[in-house]
Scaffold this motif. Structure first.
Motif, PDB file in Angstrom:
ATOM      1  N   VAL A 148     103.709 -70.990 -87.777  1.00 34.54           N
ATOM      2  CA  VAL A 148     102.627 -70.491 -88.627  1.00 34.54           C
ATOM      3  C   VAL A 148     101.689 -69.594 -87.821  1.00 34.54           C
ATOM      4  O   VAL A 148     101.247 -68.534 -88.293  1.00 34.54           O
ATOM      5  N   ALA A 149     101.377 -69.992 -86.594  1.00 35.17           N
ATOM      6  CA  ALA A 149     100.515 -69.183 -85.720  1.00 35.17           C
ATOM      7  C   ALA A 149     101.153 -67.812 -85.469  1.00 35.17           C
ATOM      8  O   ALA A 149     100.459 -66.785 -85.448  1.00 35.17           O
ATOM      9  N   HIS A 150     102.450 -67.807 -85.283  1.00 34.93           N
ATOM     10  CA  HIS A 150     103.185 -66.553 -85.082  1.00 34.93           C
ATOM     11  C   HIS A 150     103.047 -65.648 -86.294  1.00 34.93           C
ATOM     12  O   HIS A 150     102.792 -64.445 -86.173  1.00 34.93           O
ATOM     13  N   GLU A 151     103.210 -66.209 -87.478  1.00 35.26           N
ATOM     14  CA  GLU A 151     103.081 -65.441 -88.720  1.00 35.26           C
ATOM     15  C   GLU A 151     101.664 -64.887 -88.864  1.00 35.26           C
ATOM     16  O   GLU A 151     101.473 -63.687 -89.098  1.00 35.26           O
ATOM     17  N   LEU A 152     100.658 -65.722 -88.687  1.00 24.26           N
ATOM     18  CA  LEU A 152      99.273 -65.303 -88.872  1.00 24.26           C
ATOM     19  C   LEU A 152      98.801 -64.349 -87.773  1.00 24.26           C
ATOM     20  O   LEU A 152      97.996 -63.453 -88.030  1.00 24.26           O
ATOM     21  N   GLY A 153      99.318 -64.533 -86.579  1.00 25.71           N
ATOM     22  CA  GLY A 153      98.880 -63.714 -85.449  1.00 25.71           C
ATOM     23  C   GLY A 153      99.294 -62.267 -85.543  1.00 25.71           C
ATOM     24  O   GLY A 153      98.740 -61.405 -84.857  1.00 25.71           O
ATOM     25  N   HIS A 154     100.259 -61.964 -86.394  1.00 27.10           N
ATOM     26  CA  HIS A 154     100.706 -60.581 -86.580  1.00 27.10           C
ATOM     27  C   HIS A 154      99.871 -59.826 -87.602  1.00 27.10           C
ATOM     28  O   HIS A 154     100.047 -58.623 -87.764  1.00 27.10           O
ATOM     29  N   LYS A 155      98.986 -60.527 -88.303  1.00 30.98           N
ATOM     30  CA  LYS A 155      98.241 -59.898 -89.385  1.00 30.98           C
ATOM     31  C   LYS A 155      96.921 -59.326 -88.874  1.00 30.98           C
ATOM     32  O   LYS A 155      96.364 -59.791 -87.879  1.00 30.98           O
ATOM     33  N   SER A 156      96.412 -58.341 -89.595  1.00 29.55           N
ATOM     34  CA  SER A 156      95.199 -57.648 -89.156  1.00 29.55           C
ATOM     35  C   SER A 156      93.919 -58.330 -89.617  1.00 29.55           C
ATOM     36  O   SER A 156      92.844 -58.076 -89.069  1.00 29.55           O
ATOM     37  N   GLU A 157      94.013 -59.208 -90.631  1.00 27.42           N
ATOM     38  CA  GLU A 157      92.825 -59.885 -91.133  1.00 27.42           C
ATOM     39  C   GLU A 157      92.265 -60.843 -90.074  1.00 27.42           C
ATOM     40  O   GLU A 157      93.005 -61.593 -89.456  1.00 27.42           O
ATOM     41  N   LYS A 158      90.955 -60.791 -89.881  1.00 25.14           N
ATOM     42  CA  LYS A 158      90.303 -61.591 -88.847  1.00 25.14           C
ATOM     43  C   LYS A 158      90.491 -63.089 -89.074  1.00 25.14           C
ATOM     44  O   LYS A 158      90.675 -63.861 -88.122  1.00 25.14           O
ATOM     45  N   LEU A 159      90.452 -63.533 -90.339  1.00 23.16           N
ATOM     46  CA  LEU A 159      90.601 -64.956 -90.627  1.00 23.16           C
ATOM     47  C   LEU A 159      91.989 -65.439 -90.224  1.00 23.16           C
ATOM     48  O   LEU A 159      92.128 -66.521 -89.623  1.00 23.16           O
ATOM     49  N   GLU A 160      93.008 -64.660 -90.515  1.00 24.36           N
ATOM     50  CA  GLU A 160      94.365 -65.049 -90.166  1.00 24.36           C
ATOM     51  C   GLU A 160      94.547 -65.097 -88.656  1.00 24.36           C
ATOM     52  O   GLU A 160      95.195 -66.002 -88.118  1.00 24.36           O
ATOM     53  N   GLN A 161      93.959 -64.138 -87.961  1.00 27.27           N
ATOM     54  CA  GLN A 161      94.031 -64.144 -86.504  1.00 27.27           C
ATOM     55  C   GLN A 161      93.291 -65.353 -85.928  1.00 27.27           C
ATOM     56  O   GLN A 161      93.759 -65.969 -84.964  1.00 27.27           O
ATOM     57  N   PHE A 162      92.168 -65.694 -86.517  1.00 23.11           N
ATOM     58  CA  PHE A 162      91.413 -66.860 -86.064  1.00 23.11           C
ATOM     59  C   PHE A 162      92.230 -68.139 -86.239  1.00 23.11           C
ATOM     60  O   PHE A 162      92.301 -68.973 -85.328  1.00 23.11           O
ATOM     61  N   TYR A 163      92.862 -68.295 -87.389  1.00 19.15           N
ATOM     62  CA  TYR A 163      93.696 -69.466 -87.645  1.00 19.15           C
ATOM     63  C   TYR A 163      94.862 -69.526 -86.655  1.00 19.15           C
ATOM     64  O   TYR A 163      95.242 -70.611 -86.200  1.00 19.15           O
ATOM     65  N   ALA A 164      95.439 -68.373 -86.335  1.00 21.70           N
ATOM     66  CA  ALA A 164      96.539 -68.334 -85.363  1.00 21.70           C
ATOM     67  C   ALA A 164      96.064 -68.873 -84.012  1.00 21.70           C
ATOM     68  O   ALA A 164      96.757 -69.667 -83.366  1.00 21.70           O
ATOM     69  N   LYS A 165      94.885 -68.459 -83.591  1.00 23.24           N
ATOM     70  CA  LYS A 165      94.343 -68.901 -82.304  1.00 23.24           C
ATOM     71  C   LYS A 165      94.045 -70.398 -82.307  1.00 23.24           C
ATOM     72  O   LYS A 165      94.274 -71.088 -81.308  1.00 23.24           O
ATOM     73  N   VAL A 166      93.538 -70.900 -83.431  1.00 23.93           N
ATOM     74  CA  VAL A 166      93.253 -72.336 -83.541  1.00 23.93           C
ATOM     75  C   VAL A 166      94.541 -73.138 -83.361  1.00 23.93           C
ATOM     76  O   VAL A 166      94.568 -74.135 -82.613  1.00 23.93           O
ATOM     77  N   LEU A 167      95.597 -72.726 -84.035  1.00 22.37           N
ATOM     78  CA  LEU A 167      96.868 -73.444 -83.930  1.00 22.37           C
ATOM     79  C   LEU A 167      97.426 -73.381 -82.509  1.00 22.37           C
ATOM     80  O   LEU A 167      97.934 -74.373 -81.982  1.00 22.37           O
ATOM     81  N   LEU A 168      97.327 -72.224 -81.876  1.00 23.91           N
ATOM     82  CA  LEU A 168      97.825 -72.083 -80.506  1.00 23.91           C
ATOM     83  C   LEU A 168      96.969 -72.875 -79.522  1.00 23.91           C
ATOM     84  O   LEU A 168      97.475 -73.365 -78.507  1.00 23.91           O
ATOM     85  N   MET A 169      95.687 -73.026 -79.820  1.00 24.62           N
ATOM     86  CA  MET A 169      94.813 -73.847 -78.979  1.00 24.62           C
ATOM     87  C   MET A 169      95.297 -75.291 -78.939  1.00 24.62           C
ATOM     88  O   MET A 169      95.216 -75.950 -77.904  1.00 24.62           O
ATOM     89  N   THR A 170      95.816 -75.792 -80.057  1.00 21.85           N
ATOM     90  CA  THR A 170      96.230 -77.197 -80.123  1.00 21.85           C
ATOM     91  C   THR A 170      97.508 -77.472 -79.344  1.00 21.85           C
ATOM     92  O   THR A 170      97.914 -78.634 -79.237  1.00 21.85           O
TER      93      THR A 170
END
Length: 361
Positions: A119-141
């Motif tokens: 999911v982080a991989h999917e969200l991390g490719h998107k330009s929206e700031k919220l999606e990028q933030f969620y990607a970082k949260v998941l990768l942090m865990t």
């Protein structure tokens, strides 16, 4: 069929349910999640036909914008955070044997790594700031936040070349690949971030350095929850950080297994000017097995993802001309852990595909 496929993407939520149910049933039941991922899913992939259908061209724009698909990934972020905190509670309050502890830690990694990093991989490719933030949260865990830098700005640029740490070489075992990819990927992310800061005229040691943020964030995260559960238990709950870092290790190792599978033996031709040919669907292994693609948000349609990284998971295409894996990722992960079997299955398939494909290039 269209509505069935939409619902199918919620199948990822089966994993945290199995982890919780398996724990409370106890004993061998703690391996229910492992049996589901590595026995039942490969069996269903084998019995159920592959789905090679693509979204009709006229519907791509509308399907790409459907909020349903992004909502699934957003909900996952909160589910993963919740299940991880529940894991901290369990590990700090229950007495587990080493076998139970290992089963629980690896089961959590199937949730945070198997689905969470996807999911982080999917969200991390998107330009929206919220999606990028969620990607970082998941990768942090899972202590792998540098993936956000290296994957987007490194791997996608250098894939299928000798310069890419995440492209496994022909004849390379997973175990050799793991060390090279983990080590070189981390240092590549540092270098890429250093280059970004230099262009902005900012010092490497600035608070703007994402790598510094990404190293500190997991430490602060687990430090906070260690303090919380230490207060609850009225003692220092050392089990919480140990569990967190161990499940992180298994989670990002699962990611590296997937990297190994996705790009094994792939190579782009080097042109006369020293550059490499453009990335196409020919440069990644593809798998269109229906069940595992539901679980992994069509990550296995990796050929199209690398050719068109901006595309959302619901509109990724199957290409017959792409190199095809014999089974979905669940089965291929098991195979990759046994190099002799992996080479026996994949080397012949790789050479055969190259003979058929490269004649026309």
């Amino acid at each position: 069929m269209k509505h069935l496929k939409k619902i199918g993407f919620y199948s990822a939520f089966i994993l945290p349910v199995l982890l919780v149910v398996g724990f409370y049933l106890g004993g061998w039941n703690m391996l229910i999640i492992h049996a589901f991922v590595f026995i039942l899913v490969p069996l269903m992939d084998y019995l159920i036909k592959t789905d090679k259908s693509n979204v009709p061209e006229g519907e791509i724009s509308a399907v790409s914008k459907e909020k349903f698909y992004s909502m699934v990934t957003f909900v996952w972020v909160y589910v993963q955070l919740g299940i991880l905190v529940w894991g901290f509670s369990v590990i700090s309050s229950k007495t587990l044997s080493f076998a139970e502890w290992l089963a629980f830690s690896t089961g959590m990694a199937l949730v945070t790594g198997g689905i969470g990093i996807t999911v982080a991989h999917e969200l991390g490719h998107k330009s929206e700031k919220l999606e990028q933030f969620y990607a970082k949260v998941l990768l942090m865990t899972v202590c792998y936040m540098h993936f956000f830098i290296e994957h987007n700005r490194g791997h996608h640029v250098r894939v299928a070349t000798p310069d890419d740490p995440a492209t496994s070489r022909f004849g390379e075992t997973f175990y050799s690949f793991w060390w090279r990819s983990v080590k070189d990927g981390f240092f590549s992310a540092i270098h890429l971030e250093e280059e970004r800061l230099q262009k902005k005229g900012v010092s490497f040691w600035s608070v703007q350095n994402q790598m510094i943020q990404f190293i500190l964030a997991p430490i602060l995260f687990i430090g906070f929850f260690t303090m919380v559960f230490s207060q609850i238990q009225n003692r220092f709950t050392w089990e919480v950080p140990v569990f967190f870092f161990v499940q992180s290790f298994f989670a990002f190792s699962l990611l590296e297994l997937v990297n190994y599978i996705e790009h094994y033996g792939m190579s782009r031709k080097q042109l006369s000017n020293g550059r490499y040919e453009k990335v196409t669907p020919l440069h990644s292994w593809n798998a269109s097995h229906m069940v595992s693609n539901f679980l992994l948000f069509q990550l296995q349609r990796h050929s199209d993802h690398h050719a068109f990284a901006y595309k959302r998971y619901q509109i990724l295409n199957h290409y017959d001309e792409s190199p095809q894996l014999p089974q979905g990722y669940s089965a291929m992960i098991i195979l990759a852990l046994f190099p002799a079997l992996w080479f026996q299955v994949m080397d012949k398939r790789l050479e055969e595909w190259k003979r058929k494909t490269w004649v026309d290039r």
